[in-house]
Design an enzyme around this catalytic site. Sequence first.
Site: not given
Ligand code: TPP
Length: 589
Positions: A132, A367, A410, A459, A491-492
Amino acid sequence: MRLPDQYMENKNVMARGNDNSSDVGAEVIAKILLSLGIERVYGLQGGHIQPIWDAITRFGGIMVDARDERAAVHMAHGEAEVTGKIGVALVTAGPGVTNAVTAIANADKARAPVLVIGGAVPRPQAGSGALQEFPQIDLMRPITRAAVSIWNARRLSFELHAVLSRAVGEGGVPGPVFFEVPTDVLRERTSNNLIPKDGSILTTVRDQPADPISIARAVDILWGVSRPVVITGRGARSSTVSLNNLLNATGALYLDTQESRGLVAEEHPSVVSAVRGTVMREADLVVTIGRKLDYQLGYGSRAVFPNARFLRIADNIDELRDGRRGEIEVFATPNLACDAIVEVAGNRESKTDRAWAKNMRAKHLERSTKLVEKMATEKPGADGLMHPYRLLAAVRNWIDDDSIVIADGGDILSFARICLPARTYLDSGVFGCLGVGIPFAVAASLACPSRKVIGIIGDGAFGFNGMELDTALRHGARAVFVIANNGGWNIERIDQIQNYGGRIQGSELRFSNYAAMARSLGLYAERIYDPGKLPSALTRAFDRAPALLDVLVTRDAVSPDAVSGLASVPDFQPLTSWDNAERARFEEN
Ligand SMILES: Cc1ncc(C[n+]2csc(CCOP(=O)(O)OP(=O)(O)O)c2C)c(N)n1
């Protein structure tokens, strides 16, 4: 952050802590931590750190054993955020340290005071290809305020106090520190003590008063403008009263940021967060208090604040001078600076344009009311699943002023940020660090057992640290975890639909049954499709917490961060409208 307060909390242990004439290195560390009132240390076992683990528990400390070192450090960070004290994590040598990197980097960006104690190979084996072994200090240096390796047991106490001072921001910016101790040093008996017996080394942490000249100039500018706006950040967290007095005295408008939620009540006439963009555009003076001009504030650019001069107040250079220099920069502890400004101004008549301020507040209220109505009634998506607004409406009704709300994800984070007016709010932060939700909620529940703690988690985000549900259960962390399950990294996915010709690739998940997963780990859990069932489910979950609600929400909801362009990462500014304004500025010049 007042380190001496912590120091005074546990005087008895402190007395013992300094009587370490026959202690081994691990005991010296454990006693110092306990003397600081640090009750919980988050970590994950390993032979290299076993002596400290053992000493902490022997002396009455609690080790919260997590399932991954990243989660352990997020927990220490979460503890620091909700208690205002130093959070501590203990991770083993090598992969224990490398696993912790993301969480340490996140604490670095959040300027959170976290001590990470890392194991290290015994000195005689160092450099020999030991189990390690890894260049940990090199790895830690860019993401910590201090990264030290203690090869001399006599220096343990002195060096630990020194890094703790760095963590709380004495003489600089608060943030994580890394303290590495080879296992043989932990076992070595030491008569040590290079610090005074009464611990007075820490009493050097002092408030930073403002100099009268900069205060006088601050008063002149603040009382001379007509559209002042105050924006706070992390550094203002302990300035509630002084900040409110400043707002009352000037009639300035106020924008909070995710870093410093809850300092000013929603009912205060200065609060105008729902019209943030307009206020930023129209302000003629921006007062930043303990706030960096990071991407959330358009880096302070003239494209985003076309009419504003800047007055900056902070007790460290990062929050005082980053991005755009202030016409006046007050280097002082924020509450002292606010108090001094109000006192020096005395009865001076403020020139704030009250009609403008009133109009902004009225628009904000309009708003906000519309949003609440929308949240209660929004229709399901084409897939028949509820809109995230409906989920958040139920959560909004369920939380109170004392609740701790954590958002991670996201789209769902973007919705939660605007829909939940929590006074204690944590999220993925400027590092955009998915995965903080469960560990933050675990730590918040352990640190504040009488408060309602709820984590709203995508999720996707859930997957990073989902196994920490097990930690929550084993340690009795009474959090409610709500998974906003839209079967994807939505969001992606929306970005791919909007900007990449609809080529949806690698952004869909399976609407997996997270309730079943939680149940298999022993938690109470429900899977919910019907928004009407949410209020009673939240009550049941809270009664049986730790508990998980797996709530199916539509993928069709386009969040504010998707609309603003934040998710698609424009070149010059984080939001499309700001990016366009920045481009126009370049063309003009
Ligand atoms: C550790 C990390 N990996 C990837 C990302 C890029 N990223 C930002 S938002 C997102 C999607 C998040 O998905 P989820 O948590 O399911 O939320 P949703 O958008 O579906 O509400 C990703 C992959 C990030 N910000 N941090």
